[in-house]
Write a protein that holds these residues in place. Structure first.
Motif, PDB file in Angstrom:
ATOM      1  N   VAL A 215      34.650  49.329  22.603  1.00  0.00           N
ATOM      2  CA  VAL A 215      35.972  48.774  22.890  1.00  0.00           C
ATOM      3  C   VAL A 215      36.619  49.619  23.979  1.00  0.00           C
ATOM      4  CG1 VAL A 215      38.310  48.373  22.013  1.00  0.00           C
ATOM      5  CG2 VAL A 215      36.356  47.849  20.589  1.00  0.00           C
ATOM      6  N   ALA A 216      37.297  48.942  24.920  1.00  0.00           N
ATOM      7  CA  ALA A 216      38.059  49.655  25.955  1.00  0.00           C
ATOM      8  C   ALA A 216      39.472  49.094  25.981  1.00  0.00           C
ATOM      9  CB  ALA A 216      37.401  49.505  27.317  1.00  0.00           C
ATOM     10  N   VAL A 217      40.453  49.982  26.102  1.00  0.00           N
ATOM     11  CA  VAL A 217      41.865  49.600  26.142  1.00  0.00           C
ATOM     12  C   VAL A 217      42.517  50.282  27.337  1.00  0.00           C
ATOM     13  CG1 VAL A 217      44.091  49.729  24.957  1.00  0.00           C
ATOM     14  CG2 VAL A 217      41.998  49.319  23.645  1.00  0.00           C
ATOM     15  N   THR A 218      43.219  49.514  28.153  1.00  0.00           N
ATOM     16  CA  THR A 218      44.025  50.113  29.229  1.00  0.00           C
ATOM     17  C   THR A 218      45.476  50.176  28.777  1.00  0.00           C
ATOM     18  OG1 THR A 218      44.617  48.036  30.357  1.00  0.00           O
ATOM     19  CG2 THR A 218      42.513  49.073  30.964  1.00  0.00           C
ATOM     20  N   ILE A 219      46.206  51.188  29.230  1.00  0.00           N
ATOM     21  CA  ILE A 219      47.616  51.311  28.877  1.00  0.00           C
ATOM     22  C   ILE A 219      48.388  51.841  30.071  1.00  0.00           C
ATOM     23  CG2 ILE A 219      47.273  53.610  27.841  1.00  0.00           C
ATOM     24  CD1 ILE A 219      49.533  52.761  25.813  1.00  0.00           C
ATOM     25  N   GLU A 220      49.564  51.264  30.295  1.00  0.00           N
ATOM     26  CA  GLU A 220      50.396  51.636  31.445  1.00  0.00           C
ATOM     27  C   GLU A 220      51.855  51.299  31.160  1.00  0.00           C
ATOM     28  OE1 GLU A 220      49.899  48.784  34.814  1.00  0.00           O
ATOM     29  OE2 GLU A 220      48.578  47.740  33.390  1.00  0.00           O
ATOM     30  N   GLU A 221      52.757  51.958  31.876  1.00  0.00           N
ATOM     31  CA  GLU A 221      54.195  51.694  31.773  1.00  0.00           C
ATOM     32  C   GLU A 221      54.598  50.761  32.911  1.00  0.00           C
ATOM     33  OE1 GLU A 221      55.510  56.171  30.523  1.00  0.00           O
ATOM     34  OE2 GLU A 221      54.191  55.843  32.221  1.00  0.00           O
ATOM     35  N   ASN A 222      54.061  49.582  32.902  1.00  0.00           N
ATOM     36  CA  ASN A 222      54.274  48.634  33.996  1.00  0.00           C
ATOM     37  C   ASN A 222      54.030  47.231  33.467  1.00  0.00           C
ATOM     38  OD1 ASN A 222      54.509  48.405  37.146  1.00  0.00           O
ATOM     39  ND2 ASN A 222      52.822  47.055  36.592  1.00  0.00           N
ATOM     40  N   ALA A 223      54.596  46.253  34.148  1.00  0.00           N
ATOM     41  CA  ALA A 223      54.466  44.865  33.726  1.00  0.00           C
ATOM     42  C   ALA A 223      53.077  44.315  34.017  1.00  0.00           C
ATOM     43  CB  ALA A 223      55.531  44.017  34.427  1.00  0.00           C
ATOM     44  N   VAL A 224      52.843  43.108  33.578  1.00  0.00           N
ATOM     45  CA  VAL A 224      51.581  42.430  33.821  1.00  0.00           C
ATOM     46  C   VAL A 224      51.328  42.345  35.328  1.00  0.00           C
ATOM     47  CG1 VAL A 224      52.611  40.119  33.856  1.00  0.00           C
ATOM     48  CG2 VAL A 224      50.205  40.396  33.233  1.00  0.00           C
ATOM     49  N   GLY A 225      50.058  42.445  35.702  1.00  0.00           N
ATOM     50  CA  GLY A 225      49.716  42.409  37.118  1.00  0.00           C
ATOM     51  C   GLY A 225      49.461  43.771  37.708  1.00  0.00           C
ATOM     52  N   GLY A 226      49.538  44.807  36.881  1.00  0.00           N
ATOM     53  CA  GLY A 226      49.360  46.165  37.374  1.00  0.00           C
ATOM     54  C   GLY A 226      47.958  46.698  37.140  1.00  0.00           C
ATOM     55  N   PHE A 227      47.896  47.922  36.631  1.00  0.00           N
ATOM     56  CA  PHE A 227      46.637  48.629  36.445  1.00  0.00           C
ATOM     57  C   PHE A 227      45.646  47.833  35.597  1.00  0.00           C
ATOM     58  CE2 PHE A 227      44.535  51.738  33.478  1.00  0.00           C
ATOM     59  CZ  PHE A 227      43.531  52.151  34.348  1.00  0.00           C
ATOM     60  N   GLY A 228      46.095  47.353  34.455  1.00  0.00           N
ATOM     61  CA  GLY A 228      45.210  46.609  33.563  1.00  0.00           C
ATOM     62  C   GLY A 228      44.646  45.364  34.224  1.00  0.00           C
ATOM     63  N   ALA A 229      45.470  44.676  34.997  1.00  0.00           N
ATOM     64  CA  ALA A 229      45.008  43.473  35.685  1.00  0.00           C
ATOM     65  C   ALA A 229      43.911  43.803  36.694  1.00  0.00           C
ATOM     66  CB  ALA A 229      46.178  42.786  36.376  1.00  0.00           C
ATOM     67  N   HIS A 230      44.052  44.951  37.372  1.00  0.00           N
ATOM     68  CA  HIS A 230      43.034  45.348  38.347  1.00  0.00           C
ATOM     69  C   HIS A 230      41.730  45.751  37.655  1.00  0.00           C
ATOM     70  CE1 HIS A 230      45.384  45.385  42.158  1.00  0.00           C
ATOM     71  NE2 HIS A 230      46.390  45.397  41.297  1.00  0.00           N
ATOM     72  N   VAL A 231      41.829  46.372  36.480  1.00  0.00           N
ATOM     73  CA  VAL A 231      40.619  46.700  35.715  1.00  0.00           C
ATOM     74  C   VAL A 231      39.937  45.416  35.248  1.00  0.00           C
ATOM     75  CG1 VAL A 231      39.732  47.808  33.624  1.00  0.00           C
ATOM     76  CG2 VAL A 231      41.477  48.961  34.998  1.00  0.00           C
ATOM     77  N   LEU A 232      40.731  44.456  34.783  1.00  0.00           N
ATOM     78  CA  LEU A 232      40.160  43.172  34.360  1.00  0.00           C
ATOM     79  C   LEU A 232      39.466  42.468  35.521  1.00  0.00           C
ATOM     80  CD1 LEU A 232      42.919  41.659  32.026  1.00  0.00           C
ATOM     81  CD2 LEU A 232      40.564  42.174  31.391  1.00  0.00           C
ATOM     82  N   THR A 233      40.077  42.528  36.690  1.00  0.00           N
ATOM     83  CA  THR A 233      39.470  41.899  37.867  1.00  0.00           C
ATOM     84  C   THR A 233      38.130  42.543  38.195  1.00  0.00           C
ATOM     85  OG1 THR A 233      41.639  41.314  38.771  1.00  0.00           O
ATOM     86  CG2 THR A 233      39.797  41.372  40.312  1.00  0.00           C
ATOM     87  N   LEU A 234      38.091  43.876  38.134  1.00  0.00           N
ATOM     88  CA  LEU A 234      36.843  44.583  38.380  1.00  0.00           C
ATOM     89  C   LEU A 234      35.776  44.168  37.367  1.00  0.00           C
ATOM     90  CD1 LEU A 234      35.140  46.846  39.736  1.00  0.00           C
ATOM     91  CD2 LEU A 234      36.196  48.446  38.104  1.00  0.00           C
ATOM     92  N   ALA A 235      36.158  44.120  36.102  1.00  0.00           N
ATOM     93  CA  ALA A 235      35.210  43.749  35.044  1.00  0.00           C
ATOM     94  C   ALA A 235      34.710  42.321  35.235  1.00  0.00           C
ATOM     95  CB  ALA A 235      35.861  43.912  33.682  1.00  0.00           C
ATOM     96  N   SER A 236      35.606  41.431  35.626  1.00  0.00           N
ATOM     97  CA  SER A 236      35.226  40.039  35.851  1.00  0.00           C
ATOM     98  C   SER A 236      34.308  39.909  37.058  1.00  0.00           C
ATOM     99  CB  SER A 236      36.481  39.181  36.053  1.00  0.00           C
ATOM    100  OG  SER A 236      36.153  37.850  36.371  1.00  0.00           O
ATOM    101  N   ASP A 237      34.675  40.568  38.144  1.00  0.00           N
ATOM    102  CA  ASP A 237      33.877  40.472  39.366  1.00  0.00           C
ATOM    103  C   ASP A 237      32.457  40.981  39.160  1.00  0.00           C
ATOM    104  OD1 ASP A 237      36.047  39.408  40.638  1.00  0.00           O
ATOM    105  OD2 ASP A 237      36.565  41.213  41.772  1.00  0.00           O
TER     106      ASP A 237
END
Length: 641
Positions: free
Chosen positions: A559-581
């Motif tokens: 299991v992997a979890v990203t966490i950040e003090e920012n709204a949707v579209g930030g760090f987690g979204a970029h990690v998801l994009t990398l994983a998807s690509d």
């Protein structure tokens, strides 16, 4: 708790309608009691003090003369609105200011019909009031738009953009310029008040209108000369030429604390057919409270304080504030490199730039409330070989996004953005939260975006930014104190786009960006106790991502979890994009993102805000166990143990 002041007259007034029933001779007593109630309330809650005390008489006069709420009163920024809240039915809640579930420290539409427009950023009031005025004019309904704007807010171009468009509103628009700092005009007295009363009177405006109509029938050169003569004559006695050129009829300056001068002028303005009108009042921050008058900057925003002595409650000793860590780190960079300069937009102490300014007064620039200018000014400096640090709160940098894109990113200029107040900000609430900067910066080509996990990391990132000349770079850090780690004697230059492993495990990977790292480590302890070996990584960079590290963590953990003090579209979204690509999700990867919720969160203590947002250790553990189909009830108890 301090003893409440005696306010026998104020006790009879709960709304402006009740205020307007008082005879004029009682208004002085009411204003004095209103000032004492404001001091008492802020003493018990903390908040903005000096600005509110400066407009007590003005607030009283506006609600006495104008037909609020039908006349729509817009306070610029809104931090001076505490007396306004007391007079508009909220006195019974005034000691809940800036607390969870309490009154906002700014104007807020959902709070009261007397707050027609929410504000906490500056220079918006004239535009909003113009909108109200024109809407009423088009609908044929009564009601004006009244904007109260401080002189500091007049440093932002938006105010002038609105004034340049204001003629359409006619006499439906009234702008009250609260001059409490810049000293736009010389000290005012009886003569100035008399002149203001005369030139705002219906008789004067009537005669002026007749003469103006007559002058229009003259040949063009004579009409132009007559118009200039009128403006020159009033400009010589009263000032305001700039406002006249923007289409306003200027009245002032008036002593904003003298109700005998203020009331007649506002009544004339209310009844005038001329318009739009700008009324220039001169006030004093902290008026009527000795400690605040003596130190306007110190008492602009205050902690809880002793009303009698003025002594503010001191926070217990602890780690240094992030803003001061940044300021001190920047001084060291400035000692090393004479091309480093610092820029701030009216927040020198809030960003730590005041410290740099003391060390290098010629290399520090406070441009006023003008974030757009600050960014492009920094771009010009960078294009000429300087190394500018543009220190702006996250919430205020939003106001300069076009300049960030067009003037910095497209030209790939090495402007360093020090983004203070990143994440949730406690008592200042949604208007000041730094919720979006990772999203709006990490989408831009050429940008490097860093987030400090603690105060030591902030020192390293300041040094890294100072040495980064290949394009724009941003470092974000929160409001408040650090976590208590030792500061490095010698800063490190971080490798761009490289994170670090803080704790090594095998089953769960927590990928943290920013100061949620401490909560991630707490969560890891709980997960380990439940037999779940946990890795915690501080990614440091939202852009460019440490793709190699992320790829390794996603492919070697269950299991992997990203966490950040920012709204949707930030760090987690970029990690998801990398994983998807890269097809990692296709392989059954269990990846979850934790970020700020899709709401504007009201004010509260920061720890409560983060718990409500689901970004604390407890919620990290719940997220992991829910993903692994464990019992969430057991998790909660374990996380809190």
């Amino acid at each position: 708790m301090a003893e409440l002041p005696e306010t026998p007259l104020l006790d009879t007034v709960n709304t402006p309608e009740e205020l307007r029933k008082l005879p004029p001779e009682q208004l002085r007593q009411l204003a004095d009691e209103l000032r004492q109630e404001t001091i008492s309330a802020v003493g018990s809650t903390g908040g903005h003090l000096g600005s509110g005390l400066g407009v007590v008489e003005l607030t009283t006069a506006i609600h006495y003369v104008f037909d609020t709420p039908r006349d729509r009163l817009v306070w610029d920024v809104g931090h001076q609105c505490y007396p306004h809240k007391i007079l508009t039915g909220r006195r019974d809640r005034i000691r809940t200011l800036r607390q969870g579930g309490g009154l906002s420290g700014f104007t807020k539409r959902s709070e009261s019909e007397y707050d027609p427009f929410g504000a906490a950023h500056s220079s918006t009031s004239i535009s909003a009031a113009l909108g109200f005025a024109v809407a009423n004019k088009l609908a044929g309904t009564p009601g004006r738009g009244i904007a109260v704007i401080g002189d500091g807010s007049m440093s932002a171009g938006m105010a002038y953009e609105a004034m340049n468009n204001a003629e359409q509103a006619g006499n439906r628009l009234v702008v009250i310029l609260n001059d409490n700092d810049m000293s736009i005009a010389p000290p005012v007295g009886g003569l100035s008040a008399y002149l203001s009363r005369i030139v705002s009177s219906r008789e004067f405006l009537g005669v002026r209108d007749i003469l103006r109509k007559f002058a229009r029938r003259l040949p063009r050169p004579f009409y132009a000369a007559a118009r200039k003569t009128d403006e020159f004559a009033r400009g010589m006695t009263m000032g305001g030429t700039l406002f006249e050129e923007l289409g306003f009829y200027y009245v002032g300056p008036i002593d904003g604390h003298n109700l005998d001068h203020l009331i007649p002028v506002l009544e004339n303005v209310r009844d005038a057919e001329e318009g739009p009108i700008l009324v220039h009042v001169v006030t004093k921050k902290g008026k009527g409270y000795g400690p605040a008058e003596a130190a306007a900057d110190k008492y602009h925003g205050v902690q809880k304080f002793d009303v009698i002595t003025g002594a503010q409650a001191k926070a217990p000793p602890g780690p240094p504030q992030y803003q001061n860590v940044f300021g001190d780190a920047l001084i060291k960079e400035g000692e090393r490199d004479p091309t480093i300069v610092a820029i701030t937009a009216a927040m020198p102490s809030g960003t730590g730039v005041d410290r740099f300014a003391k060390a290098f007064p010629d290399r520090a620039f406070d441009v006023g409330i003008a974030e757009q200018h600050a960014v492009t000014f920094a771009a010009g400096l960078a294009a000429q070989g300087m190394r500018p640090f543009c220190a702006i709160y996250s919430t205020f940098l939003q106001r300069a996004y076009d300049q960030v894109v067009h003037d910095v990113a497209i030209q790939n200029l090495p402007v360093r953005f020090a983004i203070d107040r990143a994440g949730l900000v406690g008592a200042d609430g949604a208007t000041h939260a730094g919720s979006f900067d990772v999203t709006y910066l990490a989408t831009l080509p050429n940008f490097v975006v860093m987030a400090a996990a603690d105060e030591a990391e902030l020192v390293h990132m300041t040094h890294t930014a100072a040495l980064h000349d290949s394009g724009p770079i941003a470092l974000r850090y929160p409001r408040g104190n650090g976590v208590g780690v030792d500061l490095p004697e010698v800063p490190q230059r971080l490798e761009i786009g490289k994170g670090r492993i803080v704790r090594e495990g095998k089953t769960v990977a927590i990928l943290s960006l920013g100061t949620r790292l401490e909560e991630a480590l707490k969560a890891a302890e709980v997960l380990e106790a439940k037999g779940l070996s946990t890795t915690v990584a501080d990614l440091r960079f939202a852009k460019p991502l440490d793709e190699a590290l992320i790829r390794r963590l996603l492919t070697t953990h269950e299991v992997a979890v990203t966490i950040e003090e920012n709204a949707v579209g930030g760090f987690g979204a970029h990690v998801l994009t990398l994983a998807s690509d890269e097809g990692l999700i296709d392989g059954g990867l269990k990846l979850r993102t934790m970020r700020l919720p899709d709401v504007f969160q009201d004010q509260d203590k920061p720890e409560k805000q983060y718990a409500e947002a689901g970004l604390d250790a407890d919620h990290i553990v719940q997220t992991v166990l829910k993903t692994l189909r464990h019992n969430s009830t057991e998790v909660t108890e374990g996380a809190r143990a």
